[in-house]
Every structure is written in structure tokens, then in C-alpha cells.
Design a protein around this motif. Structure first.
Motif, mmCIF file in Angstrom:
data_model
loop_
_atom_site.group_PDB
_atom_site.id
_atom_site.type_symbol
_atom_site.label_atom_id
_atom_site.label_comp_id
_atom_site.label_asym_id
_atom_site.label_seq_id
_atom_site.Cartn_x
_atom_site.Cartn_y
_atom_site.Cartn_z
ATOM 1 N N THR A 66 0.655 -1.366 -0.224
ATOM 2 C CA THR A 66 0.216 -0.224 0.450
ATOM 3 C C THR A 66 0.791 1.423 -0.143
ATOM 4 N N SER A 67 -0.077 2.443 -0.752
ATOM 5 C CA SER A 67 0.803 3.743 -0.248
ATOM 6 C C SER A 67 2.331 4.151 0.879
ATOM 7 N N ASP A 68 0.652 3.579 1.335
ATOM 8 C CA ASP A 68 1.324 4.316 2.779
ATOM 9 C C ASP A 68 2.831 3.449 3.782
ATOM 10 N N GLN A 69 2.830 2.101 3.423
ATOM 11 C CA GLN A 69 3.996 1.241 3.350
ATOM 12 C C GLN A 69 5.190 1.600 2.561
ATOM 13 N N VAL A 70 5.344 2.063 1.723
ATOM 14 C CA VAL A 70 6.461 2.194 1.062
ATOM 15 C C VAL A 70 7.879 3.228 1.328
ATOM 16 N N GLU A 71 7.794 3.403 1.966
ATOM 17 C CA GLU A 71 8.357 4.776 2.647
ATOM 18 C C GLU A 71 9.343 3.609 3.801
ATOM 19 N N ALA A 72 8.461 3.021 4.472
ATOM 20 C CA ALA A 72 9.505 1.459 5.193
ATOM 21 C C ALA A 72 10.019 0.262 4.597
ATOM 22 N N VAL A 73 9.446 0.181 3.476
ATOM 23 C CA VAL A 73 10.223 -0.393 2.984
ATOM 24 C C VAL A 73 11.257 -0.621 2.658
ATOM 25 N N VAL A 74 11.368 0.337 1.211
ATOM 26 C CA VAL A 74 11.925 0.743 0.486
ATOM 27 C C VAL A 74 13.938 1.342 2.219
ATOM 28 N N ASP A 75 13.185 1.264 2.755
ATOM 29 C CA ASP A 75 14.571 1.970 3.561
ATOM 30 C C ASP A 75 14.134 0.477 4.315
ATOM 31 N N ALA A 76 13.860 -0.430 4.637
ATOM 32 C CA ALA A 76 14.626 -1.936 5.168
ATOM 33 C C ALA A 76 15.145 -2.808 3.853
ATOM 34 N N ILE A 77 14.919 -2.279 2.846
ATOM 35 C CA ILE A 77 15.364 -2.759 1.671
ATOM 36 C C ILE A 77 16.916 -2.783 1.096
ATOM 37 N N ILE A 78 17.000 -1.200 1.631
ATOM 38 C CA ILE A 78 18.155 -0.354 1.642
ATOM 39 C C ILE A 78 19.152 -0.794 2.775
ATOM 40 N N ARG A 79 19.263 -1.227 4.402
ATOM 41 C CA ARG A 79 19.071 -0.822 5.370
ATOM 42 C C ARG A 79 19.908 -2.659 4.819
ATOM 43 N N ALA A 80 19.229 -3.440 4.927
ATOM 44 C CA ALA A 80 19.415 -5.139 4.707
ATOM 45 C C ALA A 80 20.393 -4.866 3.837
ATOM 46 N N ASP A 95 3.241 2.433 -9.970
ATOM 47 C CA ASP A 95 2.619 2.880 -9.890
ATOM 48 C C ASP A 95 2.005 1.268 -9.842
ATOM 49 N N LEU A 96 1.287 0.908 -8.840
ATOM 50 C CA LEU A 96 -0.220 -0.371 -9.357
ATOM 51 C C LEU A 96 -1.363 0.278 -9.190
ATOM 52 N N GLU A 97 -2.092 -0.208 -10.830
ATOM 53 C CA GLU A 97 -3.490 0.740 -10.244
ATOM 54 C C GLU A 97 -4.229 -0.324 -9.930
ATOM 55 N N ARG A 98 -3.639 -2.317 -9.893
ATOM 56 C CA ARG A 98 -5.197 -2.994 -9.391
ATOM 57 C C ARG A 98 -4.026 -4.037 -9.190
ATOM 58 N N ALA A 99 -4.732 -5.060 -7.693
ATOM 59 C CA ALA A 99 -4.219 -6.224 -7.734
ATOM 60 C C ALA A 99 -5.555 -7.204 -7.283
ATOM 61 N N ILE A 100 -5.391 -7.963 -7.657
ATOM 62 C CA ILE A 100 -6.997 -8.794 -7.301
ATOM 63 C C ILE A 100 -6.487 -9.724 -7.217
ATOM 64 N N ARG A 101 -7.120 -10.530 -5.450
ATOM 65 C CA ARG A 101 -6.244 -12.142 -4.803
ATOM 66 C C ARG A 101 -7.242 -13.264 -5.974
ATOM 67 N N GLU A 106 -10.845 -10.250 -3.764
ATOM 68 C CA GLU A 106 -10.619 -9.645 -2.867
ATOM 69 C C GLU A 106 -9.839 -8.585 -4.250
ATOM 70 N N ILE A 107 -9.774 -6.653 -3.957
ATOM 71 C CA ILE A 107 -9.367 -6.053 -4.898
ATOM 72 C C ILE A 107 -8.174 -5.258 -4.173
ATOM 73 N N ASP A 108 -7.074 -4.552 -4.700
ATOM 74 C CA ASP A 108 -7.073 -3.277 -4.119
ATOM 75 C C ASP A 108 -5.827 -3.909 -2.886
ATOM 76 N N GLY A 109 -6.070 -3.271 -1.842
ATOM 77 C CA GLY A 109 -5.242 -3.697 -0.664
ATOM 78 C C GLY A 109 -5.908 -4.538 0.271
ATOM 79 N N ASP A 110 -7.174 -5.238 0.160
ATOM 80 C CA ASP A 110 -7.288 -5.973 0.439
ATOM 81 C C ASP A 110 -6.399 -7.474 -0.095
ATOM 82 N N ALA A 111 -6.667 -7.174 -1.845
ATOM 83 C CA ALA A 111 -5.312 -8.610 -2.036
ATOM 84 C C ALA A 111 -4.279 -8.342 -1.579
ATOM 85 N N LEU A 112 -3.837 -7.904 -1.152
ATOM 86 C CA LEU A 112 -2.399 -7.862 -1.212
ATOM 87 C C LEU A 112 -1.963 -8.115 0.627
#
Length: 112
Positions: A66-80, A95-101, A106-112
Motif C-alpha cells: 500500500t502507498s503508506d508502506q512504501v517508505e518503510a519498505v524501501v528503508d528496510a531494503i536499503i538497510r538490509a 504505480d500499481l493500478e489494481r491487484a486482485i486475489r 478481493e481487490i486492491d489493498g485487501d488483496a495484498l
């Protein structure tokens, strides 16, 4: 939603996977790839003959977040994944337009 693609050194894969798990990432896709950037490969000696290895082994990690996770995930990858040496890799954010489980529909954030 965003798709984060990271190209890293293969021996750092377990460290990155653990760092992503700590960030709450529940799924990743990993592909063994070969490539080069500014590093331009290296030379090796085999049976007395020197040859150039252009494509170096890398690991490609794909993570949908999700868009609010981006910075934390990028920082984690850089550190590790960082070794402070040439060839540590790159991170690309799309940008990820759509995700479907598939199983539940389920769609979008719920599908992740």
C-alpha cells in the motif's frame, strides 16, 4: 498501491526477506536474474585463460504494498541489502493500478 522492485546481491536475500517481514510485508516474489550496471562485470581466470563475465548474478525482489508502506519498505531494503560497495543494486517503484486475489476476488489493498 505501489510495486517495489529491488535488484540486490544474492547473498543479501535472506537479510532483505527478514527486514521485509519485520515491516509487515506478507508476500514477495524472488527471481534469480543476471545483469550489470556501472559495475560492468569483472574478469575471471579459468584454466589459465582470462575472460570477462559481463552478467553478474543478482536477485530480483518484487513486493506489492500500500502507498503508506512504501517508505518503510524501501528503508528496510536499503538497510538490509547495503554493503557500501559497488553493485549493491537498485530499487524501482511503480504505480500499481489494481491487484486482485484470485481465490477470493478481493481487490486492491485487501488483496495484498
Amino acid at each position: 498501491m505501489k510495486m517495489i522492485v529491488a535488484i540486490i546481491k544474492p547473498f543479501k536475500l535472506d537479510d532483505v526477506r527478514e527486514a521485509l517481514a519485520e515491516c509487515g510485508v506478507t508476500g514477495i516474489t524472488v527471481t534469480e536474474v543476471k545483469g550489470f550496471g556501472r559495475q560492468k562485470g569483472h574478469t575471471e581466470l579459468y584454466r589459465g585463460a582470462e575472460y570477462v563475465v559481463d552478467f553478474l548474478p543478482k536477485a530480483k525482489i518484487e513486493v506489492a504494498v500500500t502507498s503508506d508502506q512504501v517508505e518503510a519498505v524501501v528503508d528496510a531494503i536499503i538497510r538490509a541489502a547495503g554493503t557500501d560497495k559497488i553493485g549493491d543494486g537498485k530499487i524501482f517503484i511503480y504505480d500499481l493500478e489494481r491487484a486482485i486475489r484470485i481465490r477470493t476476488g478481493e481487490i486492491d489493498g485487501d488483496a495484498l
